[in-house]
Design a protein around this motif. Structure first.
Motif, PDB file in Angstrom:
ATOM      1  N   VAL B   7       0.821  -1.220   0.000  1.00 48.92           N
ATOM      2  CA  VAL B   7       0.000   0.000   0.000  1.00 48.92           C
ATOM      3  C   VAL B   7       0.851   1.265   0.000  1.00 48.92           C
ATOM      4  O   VAL B   7       0.457   2.272  -0.587  1.00 48.92           O
ATOM      5  CB  VAL B   7      -0.941  -0.023   1.226  1.00 48.92           C
ATOM      6  CG1 VAL B   7      -1.753   1.252   1.303  1.00 48.92           C
ATOM      7  CG2 VAL B   7      -1.846  -1.229   1.160  1.00 48.92           C
ATOM      8  N   ASP B  12      -1.218   4.701   3.171  1.00 46.98           N
ATOM      9  CA  ASP B  12      -1.802   4.187   4.402  1.00 46.98           C
ATOM     10  C   ASP B  12      -2.220   5.341   5.311  1.00 46.98           C
ATOM     11  O   ASP B  12      -3.343   5.393   5.802  1.00 46.98           O
ATOM     12  CB  ASP B  12      -0.771   3.296   5.098  1.00 46.98           C
ATOM     13  CG  ASP B  12      -1.269   2.762   6.437  1.00 46.98           C
ATOM     14  OD1 ASP B  12      -2.423   2.277   6.480  1.00 46.98           O
ATOM     15  OD2 ASP B  12      -0.513   2.827   7.429  1.00 46.98           O
ATOM     16  N   PRO B  16      -5.995   6.500   2.134  1.00 48.50           N
ATOM     17  CA  PRO B  16      -6.264   5.072   1.969  1.00 48.50           C
ATOM     18  C   PRO B  16      -7.111   4.755   0.734  1.00 48.50           C
ATOM     19  O   PRO B  16      -7.021   3.658   0.179  1.00 48.50           O
ATOM     20  CB  PRO B  16      -7.036   4.695   3.234  1.00 48.50           C
ATOM     21  CG  PRO B  16      -7.076   5.884   4.095  1.00 48.50           C
ATOM     22  CD  PRO B  16      -6.387   7.024   3.448  1.00 48.50           C
TER      23      PRO B  16
ATOM     24  N   PHE C 458      -5.231   3.143   6.029  1.00 51.69           N
ATOM     25  CA  PHE C 458      -5.645   2.028   5.178  1.00 51.69           C
ATOM     26  C   PHE C 458      -5.783   0.764   6.004  1.00 51.69           C
ATOM     27  O   PHE C 458      -6.739   0.009   5.858  1.00 51.69           O
ATOM     28  CB  PHE C 458      -4.625   1.808   4.054  1.00 51.69           C
ATOM     29  CG  PHE C 458      -4.979   0.653   3.152  1.00 51.69           C
ATOM     30  CD1 PHE C 458      -5.786   0.856   2.040  1.00 51.69           C
ATOM     31  CD2 PHE C 458      -4.532  -0.637   3.421  1.00 51.69           C
ATOM     32  CE1 PHE C 458      -6.130  -0.208   1.207  1.00 51.69           C
ATOM     33  CE2 PHE C 458      -4.869  -1.707   2.599  1.00 51.69           C
ATOM     34  CZ  PHE C 458      -5.675  -1.484   1.492  1.00 51.69           C
ATOM     35  N   TYR C 462      -9.072  -1.403   6.051  1.00 54.72           N
ATOM     36  CA  TYR C 462      -9.001  -2.723   5.433  1.00 54.72           C
ATOM     37  C   TYR C 462      -9.430  -3.792   6.431  1.00 54.72           C
ATOM     38  O   TYR C 462     -10.146  -4.736   6.090  1.00 54.72           O
ATOM     39  CB  TYR C 462      -7.577  -2.996   4.934  1.00 54.72           C
ATOM     40  CG  TYR C 462      -7.438  -4.284   4.164  1.00 54.72           C
ATOM     41  CD1 TYR C 462      -8.053  -4.432   2.918  1.00 54.72           C
ATOM     42  CD2 TYR C 462      -6.721  -5.352   4.676  1.00 54.72           C
ATOM     43  CE1 TYR C 462      -7.940  -5.611   2.203  1.00 54.72           C
ATOM     44  CE2 TYR C 462      -6.598  -6.542   3.977  1.00 54.72           C
ATOM     45  CZ  TYR C 462      -7.210  -6.668   2.734  1.00 54.72           C
ATOM     46  OH  TYR C 462      -7.093  -7.845   2.033  1.00 54.72           O
TER      47      TYR C 462
END
Lengths: 210, 242, 468
Positions: B7, B12, B16, C458, C462
């Motif tokens: 990623v 991140d 995102p 993320f 996720y």
């Protein structure tokens, strides 16, 4: 330890090898790097490239036609018919063309210099001149106008061919080899190209035959 | 085809959405995507600051995490360049050289993977408008990413790609350069912003979030609230909304 | 030249704030970049040429002692003399000796970066010798008492109006307005100097081992005049400039002139071997080559050896977006741009040029155009490694790096820290989603906003997605 020894000591510390054979092999081979391919007609190539570098290219003319052609050029450029030239040029019939000639190295105030060349390089439209008793370099350098006579048979493809010719005909290098590619120029002020810096303002190349 | 998505630390933390866009695109390309949980940073900040030991640590960590993947794909030219080009340099004549070499070989920048390896034909995004593309430096010069994003964007009927002047010139981000030499970086961003504006595009896209933050940051500071600044993955995946 | 490379940041800032410089750079860059590209498009086979050129340079550097010895032997055979200088002071001393031996009072110089490196002009002037720069750009700088800002186009930072003002003041002639007239005036002023000079000083773009030859490229013809008319010619160059054969020189020339100015060849390429021969009507009576180390041999065998391949074409600076915005003077010494950022710390000490390795975004534009394939960004990184090892960065920066590496190696803590940061910065961003000020990164926010993070990392999102 003097400077030379100190430098060599430092170099040798870092090197993997002190064997000179790789150097000898390399020197003996005279290997050429990758060369651009030129079309077969070297004269045309020479003419095109020299013209692009702002030389004027005339001819081919026979030797007998040269003095009159030079006289015409000088008239066109409104230049005096008084030239300094390499010794070998004295044999031309300058008198009937109405051109005054002195054969000697050039001085700071000579206006027109006439020279031969060692050979022409087609790749870039360049003249190759060697220094020597009969070929003083100042004649192509100090005057504002340089006129060079280049026999078409002496046009070779690349600078490397010029070097080969030099080895073949002279064996060793003269004091000065000068490659000349057009009138002197500068682009130092605002990257604007201006012809006629410290050398000639104009270069006329007369191709000759026979 | 088992594809590991790297990623990147910047995505991140900052956006995102780009990671999810990449995920969507990889799946659309038929990949079986895994996202290793423990992944963090490829080590580029340390590497570019001269901390090779720190970078080597993170390289080995990354290699372990993606060991069982056929490919490692990342939405960043500079992180992909780090792994493909610079990891091997860090491990030359080293016990880990083999592992690192294999990792390097199987790592791709996202658009490069989609266009060249997976040959993605149906691009899911629905972006409509004119787009200027900024070629981020590492992707362009280390990995040869130039035609790949353009080929993918050309498969989107609503996108009209405009080539802006100096699209290959650095935007001035350069990682810590952008903070250490803020004034130089800002001037370089100015040049980029001028070229974007002159192109008349509705949006500028690129493959690296660092460049995007830098370009957007300058555009906004200059009072431009209109020009959109998008990651190419966002455009391709149709994930451009907040 | 005084080293001011320690103040890159301030000097770069001055460069950015100078609108005249900015204009000049914009104009010149366009020309350099476009003409170079055209020249190589026409030539074709660039990749092949670069590989061959790099190979020749490496071959020679790896056998530098044998090639230099051969060069020295050949120069001697031709009646010349090779002198060796470890330092700038050595060069100055050797020149003083030569001047004393031959009764030199006036010296004309053709452009040479090594003589800038060795402060030759100042040294000769202290000894009461008049030194005249004859390359138009260098002559202008001598009048202005400024160092060059580019290795090929030294006066790229000046406008024609500035030059006209300088000429008016120093020549005592009426103010001129166009460039050809300025060039003619310089020619008229300098021609008598050439004719009267006792000594001609030149650099050498290459020295050729096979023949003991110094090769000089110029466009103006000043190089030819300075090496033909005076009684004494001294060529001063670095020990790394040696190439094996005439053919190797021809190969490098094809790349040099195209990379530098986009020309297929410069107007003059002069190959000079020894003093005038017995039957020669012109040429210098004495021929010396001073070969300068000054830090070069230290680079051999190390990670930075590839920088010794450099043939000083200037393409790296012409394509460097940092150079193009800050100008050459920012780098604070003789060599600017990417090659300068590598060479300067190597020559003057990393501690005296500690910011230069950072004076690049590592964008790679320099390496992409380097005619001898020097991996300049890698060289800059290598200097950063050395700097790290010598602890030449502030402790705060080293601590921040350590902290980042430590965190990134611990995914769990990393996840918590980044989630917190994302949340916090997102809140600061407010409705606009832009951060206008950051206390620890004012270097960024002085000139740019920072688009705020989305708010969740993320990994958080996720994880959520996988759970639902």
């Amino acid at each position: 330890m003097n400077a030379r020894d100190a430098i060599f000591a430092r170099i040798r510390q870092t090197l993997q090898t002190t064997d000179a054979s790789a150097m000898e092999t390399h020197l003996a081979r005279h290997a050429r790097g990758p060369l651009p391919t030129l079309s077969a007609d070297l004269v045309t190539r020479f003419r095109e490239c020299a013209t692009r570098l702002e030389s004027t290219v005339a001819g081919p003319l026979t030797a007998a036609e040269v003095p009159a052609a030079i006289a015409r050029y000088l008239d066109e450029q409104k230049l005096p018919r008084r030239v300094v030239s390499w010794p070998g040029m004295a044999s031309f019939d300058w008198k009937s063309a109405g051109v005054e000639i002195e054969t000697r190295p050039a001085r700071g105030d000579d206006l027109i210099g006439v020279t031969g060349v060692f050979c022409g390089i087609a790749e870039t439209g360049t003249l190759m001149l060697l220094s020597g008793a009969q070929t003083p370099p100042t004649v192509s350098l100090l005057p504002e106008t340089h006129i060079a006579l280049l026999p078409v048979a002496r046009i070779v493809a690349h600078m490397e061919d010029g070097f080969d010719l030099l080895r073949k005909e002279h064996g060793s290098v003269p004091r000065a080899i000068n490659f000349v590619s057009g009138p002197s120029r500068t682009a130092d002020i605002e990257q604007t190209v201006t012809l006629g810096a410290h050398g000639p303002y104009r270069v006329l190349i007369i191709l000759t035959t026979g | 085809m088992r594809v590991g998505l790297f990623v990147t630390c910047l995505v991140d933390l900052m956006r995102p959405r780009i990671g999810f866009a990449a995920l969507k695109l990889l799946r659309a390309a038929g990949a079986d995507v895994v996202v290793p949980r423990a992944q963090t940073c490829c080590g580029q900040p340390g590497y570019n600051a001269g901390d090779n030991a720190g970078a080597r640590n993170l390289a080995l960590k990354l290699a372990r995490e993606f060991a069982d993947c056929d490919y490692v794909v990342t939405p960043s030219g500079s992180c992909a360049g780090m792994i493909r080009v610079h990891y091997p340099a860090l491990f030359r004549e080293d016990a880990h050289a083999g592992d690192i070499g294999r990792l390097a070989e199987k790592t791709c920048e996202l658009t490069d993977f989609l266009a060249r390896v997976a040959r993605l034909e149906r691009v899911p995004g629905d972006f409509t408008g004119t787009l200027a593309y900024h070629d981020s430096c590492s992707g362009l010069r280390e990995l040869g990413v130039k035609t790949q994003p353009r080929a993918l964007l050309a498969r989107m009927p609503g996108v009209r790609l405009i080539e802006m002047a100096e699209s290959e010139t650095c935007c001035g981000f350069g990682g810590t350069f952008s903070v250490k030499f803020g004034d130089i970086a800002t001037r370089m961003a100015d040049n980029k912003c001028q070229n974007i504006k002159a192109s008349g595009a509705d949006a500028v896209a690129a493959g690296d979030l660092g460049c995007l933050l830098h370009i957007e940051g300058r555009l906004r500071r200059l009072g431009d609230t209109q020009t959109r600044v998008l990651h190419v993955a966002e455009v391709l995946a149709g994930a451009t909304e907040n | 030249m005084q080293v001011a490379s320690g103040r890159f940041k301030q000097r770069a800032h001055d460069g950015l704030e100078n609108p005249v410089l900015r204009n000049a750079l914009l104009k010149s860059q366009g020309k350099f970049v476009v003409t170079r590209q055209q020249a190589f498009d026409e030539l074709g086979n660039l990749g092949e040429l670069r590989a061959a050129a790099a190979a020749v340079r490496d071959h020679t550097l790896e056998r530098l002692d044998t090639y230099l010895t051969r060069f020295e032997t050949e120069v001697r055979k031709a009646g010349g003399e090779v002198l060796w200088a470890q330092t700038a002071e050595d060069v100055q001393r050797l020149l003083h000796d030569i001047c004393a031996r031959h009764g030199v009072r006036l010296a004309v110089k053709s452009k040479s970066m090594v003589t800038e490196e060795c402060e030759v002009n100042q040294a000769l002037e202290t000894a009461g010798i008049e030194v005249v720069e004859t390359d138009l750009g260098e002559y202008i700088l001598q009048l202005a008492n400024e160092p060059p800002s580019h290795i090929v186009a030294p006066v790229v930072h000046k406008t024609k109006e500035e030059v006209a003002a300088l000429f008016e003041r120093h020549h005592g002639r009426p103010r001129l307005h166009d460039i050809p007239a300025l060039c003619r005036e310089a020619r008229e002023v300098l021609r008598p100097k050439f004719l009267a000079a006792d000594l001609g000083i030149s650099g050498a773009n290459f020295i050729i081992a096979e023949t003991g030859t110094a090769l000089i490229v110029t466009n103006e013809g000043n190089g030819r005049l300075a090496t033909t008319l005076p009684r004494v010619h001294v060529a001063i160059t670095g020990i790394e400039k040696v190439v094996p054969t005439l053919e190797d020189a021809a190969l490098l020339l094809r790349l040099l002139t195209r990379s530098a100015t986009g020309q297929p060849i410069t107007n003059y390429v002069s190959l000079l071997t020894g003093p005038k021969r017995a039957s020669d009507p012109d040429g210098p009576e004495h021929f010396y080559v001073i070969l300068v180390d000054n830090g070069r041999s230290k680079l051999l065998g190390g990670e930075l050896q590839p920088i010794l391949r450099c043939i000083r074409c200037g393409a790296c600076m012409n394509h460097c977006p940092v150079y193009q915005n800050v100008g050459g003077h920012a780098y604070g010494w003789v060599y600017p741009g990417p090659m300068g950022a590598v060479l300067t710390p190597s020559f003057v000490g990393l501690e005296n040029a500690r910011d230069l390795p950072d004076a690049s975004t590592l964008c790679g534009a320099c390496a992409a155009v380097c005619p001898v394939n020097i991996p300049l960004p890698d060289m800059l990184r290598q200097l950063r490694v050395q700097r790290m090892e010598k602890r030449l960065r502030p402790w705060t920066e080293r601590a921040a790096l350590k902290l980042w590496s430590w965190l990134a190696a611990r995914p769990h803590i990393y996840g918590i820290a980044t989630a917190l940061a994302a949340r916090l910065l997102h809140c600061f961003g407010g409705k606009t989603g832009l951060l206008h000020r950051l206390p620890f990164a004012s270097g960024w926010t002085d000139g740019r906003d920072l688009p705020a993070p989305q708010g969740h990392t993320f990994r958080e999102l996720y994880k959520q997605e996988r759970q639902t």
